[in-house]
Design a protein around this motif. Sequence first.
Motif: not given
Length: 120
Positions: A64-88
């Motif tokens: 994903i290429v985006l403006k710097e202002v949107n980086v943190e919200k995008t990282i947080t979004c991916i982190e929350k949606a991809a989380y299972t709590g398991e290894l990997g």
Amino acid sequence: MKKIEAIVRTSKFEDVKLALKENGIDFFSYWECSGIGNEHTKGHHSYRGTVYDTQYIPRMFLSIVLKEVNVEKTITCIEKAAYTGELGDGMIFTYNIEESVRIRTGARGEASTTGPSDTI
């Protein structure tokens, strides 16, 4: 401008895609990839009588290429949606982008990211 690359579980890709869309990130590239996990995930494992080779782990790779202002919200979004709590669960990387050019219009830099979303 920044580039975010994320490697997520194949099983969580639809959740990540939906979460990105809900957060205004409606254009990105992705492809299937395989990786080799750490020592805890390598080898052969059995599930319901079937043996699986877990040396090569299937994943989805997002770019994903985006403006710097949107980086943190995008990282947080991916982190929350991809989380299972398991290894990997995956990894997220960020990079600086020196230049971008929209081929159709010739727009450069942040001007190349204008439109319905802040991504190229």
